[in-house]
Design an enzyme around this catalytic site. Structure first.
Site, PDB file in Angstrom:
ATOM      1  N   ASP A 314      31.438  61.788   7.732  1.00  0.00           N
ATOM      2  CA  ASP A 314      29.971  61.777   9.156  1.00  0.00           C
ATOM      3  C   ASP A 314      30.793  62.880   9.971  1.00  0.00           C
ATOM      4  OD1 ASP A 314      33.661  61.401   9.463  1.00  0.00           O
ATOM      5  OD2 ASP A 314      32.969  60.938  11.898  1.00  0.00           O
ATOM      6  N   GLU A 315      29.538  62.886  10.820  1.00  0.00           N
ATOM      7  CA  GLU A 315      29.565  63.885  11.356  1.00  0.00           C
ATOM      8  C   GLU A 315      29.695  65.275  11.075  1.00  0.00           C
ATOM      9  OE1 GLU A 315      30.584  62.065  15.510  1.00  0.00           O
ATOM     10  OE2 GLU A 315      32.300  62.139  14.915  1.00  0.00           O
TER      11      GLU A 315
END
Length: 511
Positions: A314-315
């Site tokens: 993620d991210e």
């Protein structure tokens, strides 16, 4: 036991808890007949299996301090509390509980089912049974039959030990609380920008240096391999499977700070104690990156008997899309090489998920249709989905703007909002069969101790557990909030501090 004053009304405990008061709601509860009363003469009877005896000893350890009774665990005799393994329509985790004047029998096809049946038995007894000193009783179990199997096989809770470090004993305490509500996965977020929390022999500075701090600049900490094995063992004794996560290619500053060669420019950044995200990335073009990943996954997989290993994903804002796809194409086969199944945050669907991989959706109700469709397309292609929508089940979100702990980037998440949705119908275009279950993450930017964890988990966690266990047809907020309110007295007995949401009719149970 008679009332202590002649002519006085019986205490509320003299009426057994109704069978349908349990959380999560059982598949069926049919009351009838006389209650069973645990007395000084009660035995806990188990069959010859080591697993059944283990569950029996666990139950005895809970009941002995509060009842003051010996409650021997034995394979002999009749009556009392019986734990029985037998083939039947229970699946891997279901059970049947039969209660009447002469005893309580819990029947399951597998030990996990016996254990879950014991959690139901706990909730059918007065809350004072949880206390660690002798209580007056009486210890009544309502008569009738509960038959129960879970809706989903994945009922998880994630604990972030990277932003703030939590000790083995603090993790064990949370495991015990998860077990009470039939949670069966403990997802441990072991690495992030602010700290690396697991010893890796081939890269020792990850733990000793990368684990030396936390958000706000505290001392941090890490788990030795023996520590991690103890968490895994303890979780297994409560029928929870540990799913370890090494987040990559982003959320990696602690690793980058520990080894300069992992950086594209060969320069190690300083340790990080803030809370911003998306600024770090492993160097996708360097071969040493994959040597590092291989070593870490090899050592972690060897410590983890469970099926899954979470690779984050993620991210990764500092990783180009092309590099992200390249990285995931290289890393997912490494997980398979060491015998584990990939789990990743749902951004993994922006690459090509490996066969059998699971994508953990953490978007919001309002996340864009294109992102949701990418997850749905992967699900239609065989990728399983775990649902963790941040504005529903992120346990670190504030309840209201007045909540002293937590964050609010996904909005405020009160108890009703956390409970009142259907995982099977949440993401458009995702086949029902692709939904593996639900998981409640607990990120720890603002959380420093067990009291903080418990205040944010309770009363929302039991609702997420019910979403994972109970049928969609049983889902009703008006009925659920009454059952939830009745749990408060048990939390008091267990020393769990909780948020007294105005949405829940706490009544006498929520002191």
């Amino acid at each position: 036991m008679a009332a202590s004053v002649t002519g006085a009304a019986p205490t509320p405990q003299a009426s057994p808890t109704p069978l349908d008061r349990v959380v999560p709601a059982p598949a069926s509860a049919d009351p009838g007949g006389s209650p069973y009363r645990i007395t000084r003469g009660t035995h806990i009877r188990v069959d010859g299996s080591r697993e059944a005896r283990g569950v029996g000893e666990y139950l005895a350890r809970i009941l002995r301090p509060s009842t003051g009774y010996r409650l021997p665990v034995t394979a002999q005799g009749a009556g009392g509390i019986r734990l029985r393994l037998a083939e039947g329509p229970f699946g891997a985790e279901g059970y049947r509980l039969d209660s009447g004047r002469h005893g309580v029998t819990i029947t399951a096809a597998r030990p996990a089912g016996l254990f879950h049946g014991v959690q139901t038995l706990r909730q059918l007894l007065p809350a004072a049974v949880e206390k660690d000193s002798v209580q007056p009783g009486p210890w009544l179990v309502a008569g009738g039959t509960i038959t129960d199997t879970p809706r989903y096989g994945w009922r998880g809770a994630m604990l972030d030990v990277s932003r703030h470090f939590f000790t083995v004993d603090q993790v064990k305490r949370y495991i015990d609380q998860l077990a009470l509500y039939k949670i069966n996965k403990l997802h441990l977020h072991l690495s992030d920008d602010q700290g690396w929390r697991i010893a890796v022999d081939s890269w020792p500075r990850l733990a000793t240096y990368g684990g030396s701090t936390e958000v706000g600049g505290g001392p941090g900490g890490y788990y030795t391999k023996a520590d991690y094995k103890e968490i895994v063992r303890y979780a297994a004794s409560r029928y929870l499977e540990v799913v370890p996560e090494i987040d990559m290619p982003g959320h990696t500053n602690a690793a980058l700070a520990s080894y300069a060669d992992l950086n594209c420019d060969g320069v190690a950044p300083p340790l990080y104690t803030g809370t911003e995200v998306g600024f770090s990335s492993l160097c996708v073009g360097k071969e040493i990156t994959y040597d590092f990943v291989d070593d870490v996954i090899r050592e972690l997989a060897a410590l983890t008997p469970g099926r899954y290993l979470h690779i984050g994903g993620d991210e990764a804002h500092s990783t180009s899309h092309e590099d992200y796809v390249t990285f995931m194409d290289r890393v997912q086969p490494i997980v398979a090489k060491y015998g584990k199944t990939v789990v990743g945050w749902h951004q993994l669907t922006g690459a090509t998920p490996a066969k059998g991989a699971l994508a953990q959706y953490w978007g919001l109700d309002g996340t864009g249709a294109e992102e949701k469709e990418r997850v749905a397309e992967a699900a239609r292609g065989g990728t399983g989905v775990i649902l963790s929508p941040a504005d529903r089940v992120y346990l670190d979100m504030k309840y209201t703007k007045e909540t002293p702990l937590g964050l609010s980037w996904a909005g405020y998440v009160e108890v009703k909002r956390s409970y009142d949705w259907d995982p099977g119908a949440y993401l458009p275009g995702v086949p029902g069969g692709a939904v593996r279950g639900v998981e409640a993450p607990m990120w720890s930017e603002t959380l420093e101790n067990s009291g903080h964890i418990e205040y944010m988990a309770f009363p929302r966690l039991p609702g997420v557990a019910e979403l994972g266990w109970s049928s969609a047809a049983s889902h009703d907020w008006e009925r659920y909030k009454v059952r939830l309110a009745a749990q408060a007295e048990r939390w008091d007995a267990l020393g769990i501090g909780y948020y007294r949401s105005p949405q829940v009719p706490w009544g006498a149970g929520g002191r």
